[in-house]
Design a protein around this motif. Sequence first.
Motif, PDB file in Angstrom:
ATOM      1  N   HIS A  87      -8.438   0.334   2.137  1.00  0.00           N
ATOM      2  CA  HIS A  87      -7.429   1.423   1.587  1.00  0.00           C
ATOM      3  C   HIS A  87      -7.630   2.396   1.639  1.00  0.00           C
ATOM      4  CE1 HIS A  87      -5.009  -2.519  -0.096  1.00  0.00           C
ATOM      5  NE2 HIS A  87      -6.056  -2.261  -1.286  1.00  0.00           N
ATOM      6  N   ASP A 100      -5.017  -3.304  -7.554  1.00  0.00           N
ATOM      7  CA  ASP A 100      -5.260  -4.377  -6.326  1.00  0.00           C
ATOM      8  C   ASP A 100      -5.125  -5.696  -7.131  1.00  0.00           C
ATOM      9  OD1 ASP A 100      -3.687  -5.227  -4.041  1.00  0.00           O
ATOM     10  OD2 ASP A 100      -4.919  -4.761  -2.047  1.00  0.00           O
ATOM     11  N   THR A 134       1.064  -1.130  -0.225  1.00  0.00           N
ATOM     12  CA  THR A 134      -0.295  -0.443  -0.491  1.00  0.00           C
ATOM     13  C   THR A 134       1.035   1.256  -0.024  1.00  0.00           C
ATOM     14  OG1 THR A 134      -1.854  -1.402   1.180  1.00  0.00           O
ATOM     15  CG2 THR A 134      -2.287   0.852   1.070  1.00  0.00           C
TER      16      THR A 134
HETATM   17 MG    MG Z   1      -2.725  -5.317   0.387  1.00  0.00          MG
END
Ligand code: MG
Length: 701
Positions: free
Chosen positions: A336, A400, A306
């Motif tokens: 996120h 992602d 991240t």
């Molecule tokens: Mg992750």
Amino acid sequence: MFNPVLDTPVEFLKGVGPSRADVLKKDLGIFTYQDLLSHYPFRYIDRTKYFKINQINIDSQYIQIIGRVIGKKVIGDKRAKRIVAVFKDETGIMELVWFQSLRWVEDHITVGAAYVAFGKPTFFNGTFSISHPEMELYQNRQVGRGNLTLQPVYNSTEKLKKFNLDSKGLQRLIAGLLDQVIQQVPENLPAYIIDKYQLPDKRIALLNVHFPKNQKDLNAAERRLKFEELFFIQLQLLHNKQLRQLKFKGVTFDKVGEKVNRFYNEFLPFELTNAQKRVVKEIRLDTQRGVQMNRLVQGDVGSGKTAVALMSMLLANDNGYQACMMAPTEILARQHYASITGLVSDDLVRVAILTGNTKKKERTILHEQLENGEIDILIGTHALIEDKVQFKNLGLVVIDEQHRFGVEQRAKLWRKNVIPPHILVMTATPIPRTLAMTLYGDLDVSIIDELPAGRKPIETRHLFEGQRLRMFGFMKQEIAKGRQVYIVYPLIKESEKLDLLHLEAGIEQLSYHFPRPNYQISIVHGQMANIDKQFEMEQFIAGKSQIMVATTVIEVGVNVPNASVMVIENAERFGLSQLHQLRGRVGRGAEQSFCILMSSNRLSKEGKVRLETMVRTNNGFEISEIDLQLRGPGDITGTQQSGVLDLKLADLAKDQIILSEARNTVIELFAEDPQLEKIEHAALKAYLQKLNRGISFDKIS
Ligand code: MG
Ligand code: ADP
């Protein structure tokens, strides 16, 4: 590379005709001569070896025996009617049995004559017998293709067998075809490559893969054909990559500005690991060249992807571009969003979230802000792909958990800017090198192979059902320390009902051992409404429940640093990479974390290897290699990309060296001759042109 002979429809081959051709097409995808030639045997029977009757055992496969028929009689009647012959060599006797073609057997199998009988023995009523053996008079043993050497065995189907195209039938067809066309099979690899790797030429390889004279010839033929197969895949992948780079200019991020610097100096709460720094640098170099970046970042769970994504997005912002980040689920997108907004402040960047649940009114405002450039970073789910979502100037897309997104979706994102944005794909599923080279051979790959310092490795134990109370005791102990626990149940489609029962029984037992009000249990499974799932997740994330019982829905994503115990029920039923993913949900905080694999006492050999591997190592790359050996590439990647892995001969689990050779060869080839202008590359060029004809580029990317 149209080849008038090899592209001939298979129906014109002697012995085929329209109806057989039809089944060949439907059942085996064989349309042309070429297709039939590349229907390679899946194994070989060693016909140089003869067995004695006393060597036969219940594990015997297809074998041949020299003996004499010493008696023959018809037994039973009507449908049970059969002929049983007694077959004898100097070590013992056995039976040969026919249920069909009795007339032929009557006429052709002579008592007193010596034969070579060939077939697979079975043990029945105290003796070994072979049903429908192939019989050949000993004195006439043929020396021809496939006889007296390694005999090819081909995949066939029930339907084909009805058309007399069992393995033997296919062997006949292929032998005939080879005789007819072998001289016209062109060499498709440049001579210097053949020399360099000492490969047999194409014709020899084809002859020897179907009808090898010995194991050595077969090995060489297989190596050559595997090399060729992998070579052409790499040629295509790297050609696409090159085309993309030539065709698409990329937006240029040529400066590191205030946002990156301030973030790095004022906001980032930890020192980046060396691996993170290296990857950030790779991205930085990649995005300043004026060429579109297509980069895959592989990093084990918890390796800190991240932060890398955020730094990259800030880099885009510093250069006047917007960035977006797409996650496969709503929960994940929210996480996120939470972790990124937690790492930055409003005056540094404006971050927004867009998911399927975003209210219409909000959405309208959001669309406007995006188009005006009032949002710097947009985080969301598939909702980001919708055509209504327009950016002012999108410069970077972060995806992602890439394996959940298809190629089509990737392509859609590209079109969101005049110059396609840079693409950064992040996956927590470490992929074995060979798979990465094949699946993502057209991407650049970065690897975060280091966990943040101070992380204690997760301790993994394997317990059997009989030790369940011990496990509950351990949970209580950890919960008393303020920790939280995940308990995951398998939920696999075919047995969903049964699995749900297990889940319910498990929850009941759990509620008994962990009663309210001392304990709160959250439950999340696939059959629940999204809103309920969300609620339960939030309870757990907020620490209001100590135990989260779940099916694999938590596999991807969720970050609850306080959760330090992962219990996996029926762990033997999960694949290795799945187990590893699940384990990665813990070990995210400073506390010592644990993973407990619960299993029944009866484990398959493979199940045992999986659990032992989990106990032994935390290294995702090592685990992925073992997973590949156990399951093969198809299962690891799921069905989405299986097309790429439709390999006829090469095996990504075993042929790593050949793959590296093939890939390096192609890399060198393009470095020397990017446009394939040299005469020795003319055939390769023609091949690629044929492949790409009429396909617009964004479809093949
Ligand atoms: Mg992750
Ligand atoms: P993943 O690679 O699984 O997406 P995350 O980015 O979610 O991993 O990071 C996992 C945890 O580690 C987060 O809590 C994050 O803040 C923390 N983290 C990331 N990088 C570092 C680092 N260099 N040092 C310490 N903690 C870090």
